[in-house]
Write an enzyme that holds these catalytic residues in place. Structure first.
Site: not given
Ligand code: GDP
Ligand code: IMO
Ligand code: MG
Length: 422
Positions: A13, A16, A18, A40-41, A223
């Protein structure tokens, strides 16, 4: 842009998604090499917020090819839902998405076993995303997994699935959970398989041909370094190699074709799930949560927050061979004064410059802090390094010296434009 591996240098988190979005402009192909829908990107594209789980973040931009590599574990039902969700938002998904036929599948019993293990561990739980990631990679390592190529052959798939359901139902029953129905799993997976069929192919050959044609590839890590199965804070880790080497094994692109490694790190530290976080700080956590920040993109859980940990990030620079740093969420410290930076750990009276291997020892490490002045000014609208407050520039230079890598991108907000390129 050269062939670039982008990895998270902390506990996931880091922002990455962005940074991938910023770099995608210059890439031809964006590839995921590991992890699954535990990721979750977040990308803000044309004012809309998207959270990508399995599909590379490049999918939002026209003309970019996105590849889900062999090292990813794919839950076909979740992937079909993600494709449908994006299409409903007007994103084109067709020839721009390729899925490796060698990627392993996450099956319903993986999710249930993940859940049951977490329940039974009680306080010793890992705090997984309960997406079945650990059990799916477990089957892969045990050589008993099912792959995308199996799903593309319905008769072969059903036969293998039936044997696996019989075996795993025994495990589920022993764990006190309800067995699953082979018929239901078989039907829903074969249906999802048919939706995915047009995308499935040998992605290794595709990537090599693209490289021969001079295409430039961006490898999107999921991750972060300290969730790596080998180098992370084991056992409080995920089940894949989240570090730079994973980009090679997870795609079939050899190391000598990689040109640079970008390490993404927040200007502070966060972690979601269990396990030690040496610089965790309750007031900083509360401050960030009160601003509506640091809630998990996949599970919505509150992220634990702490000060920048230079012991961890220096080690991450070493393991990944980070050439360039992307420092995100600098604006998260806009109102914080003073700011603490962890420059060493202390364990049983000894000073440590690298994190210990053992989880209990890491949990017993006390951070050694240095304090620097904050800038107490909004940085949201800054677009040039020279326009940052001098204390913010000093902070960045200090953490880059401690980490041992050059900053090349500073992010001061979630949108693509809120970026300073050095
Ligand atoms: P990832 O998993 O590494 O892609 O990161 P996530 O998307 O899970 O979490 C990062 C969060 O920070 C998301 O909500 C992003 O929109 C947000 N974000 C990224 N960079 C910045 C930044 O520089 N400032 C702010 N305010 N938010 C950011
Ligand atoms: P992105 O790509 C942050 C964490 C979980 C848990 C541990 C194991 O968005 O950075 P798992 O479900 O993988 O078996 O959980 O890893 N975790 C993440 N934390 N960001 C992620 O992905 C994560 N993916 C897994 O919270 O502690
Ligand atoms: Mg995330």
């Amino acid at each position: 842009m050269a062939n670039t591996i982008l990895i998270g240098a902390q506990w996931g988190d880091e922002g990455k998604g962005k940074i991938i979005d910023v770099l995608t402009g210059k890439a031809d192909i964006v590839v995921r090499s590991q992890g699954g829908n535990n990721a979750g990107h977040t990308v803000i594209h044309r004012g809309v917020k998207y959270v990508l789980h399995l599909i590379p973040s490049g999918i939002l931009r026209r003309g970019k090819i996105c590849v889900i590599g062999n090292g990813v574990v794919i839950d076909p039902i979740a992937l079909v839902a993600e494709i449908d969700g994006l299409r409903n938002l007007g994103i084109t998904i067709g020839g721009n998405l390729l899925i490796s036929d060698c990627a392993h599948l996450v099956l319903p019993y993986h999710r249930l076993i993940d859940e049951q293990r977490e329940l039974r561990q009680g306080r010793a739980r890992i705090g997984t995303t309960k997406r079945g990631i650990g059990p799916a990679y477990g089957d892969k390592a045990a050589r008993t997994g099912l792959r995308m190529s199996d799903l593309m052959q319905p008769i072969v798939f059903s036969k293998k699935l039936q044997a696996k359901v019989i075996e795993n139902n025994k495990i589920l029953q022993a764990l006190g959970a309800k067995p699953i129905s082979f018929r239901e799993a078989n039907e829903s997976y074969l249906k999802a398989g048919e939706s995915l069929r047009p995308f499935v192919r040998n992605t290794v050959v595709y990537l090599h041909r693209a490289l021969e044609r001079g295409k430039e590839i961006l490898f999107e890590g999921a991750q972060g370094t300290f969730l790596d199965i080998d180098h992370g804070t084991y056992p409080y880790v995920t089940s894949s190699n989240t570090t730079a080497g994973g980009a090679c094994t997870g795609t079939g692109v050899p190391p000598h074709r990689m040109d640079r490694v970008v390490g993404v790190m927040k200007a502070y530290t966060t972690r979601v799930g269990e396990g030690a976080l040496p610089t965790e700080d309750q007031p900083l956590t509360e401050r960030l949560h009160s601003l509506g920040r640091e809630f998990g993109a996949t599970t919505g859980r509150k992220r634990r927050c702490g000060w920048f940990d230079a012991v961890a990030t220096h080690y991450a620079t070493m393991i990944n061979g980070i050439d360039e740093l992307a420092i995100t969420n600098l604006d998260g410290l806009d109102d914080v004064d003073p700011i603490r930076i962890c420059v060493a750990y202390r364990l049983n009276g000894k000073r440590l410059d690298v994190p210990p291997c053992d989880a209990t020892q890491l949990a017993n490490c006390e951070p050694v802090y240095e304090e620097v002045s904050g800038w107490k000014r909004s940085t949201h609208s800054v677009r040039k390094f020279a326009q940052l407050p001098s204390t913010a520039r000093k902070y960045i230079k200090y953490i880059s010296n401690l980490t041992g890598a050059k900053p090349s991108i500073i992010s001061v907000g979630p949108a693509r434009g809120q970026t300073i390129i050095l």
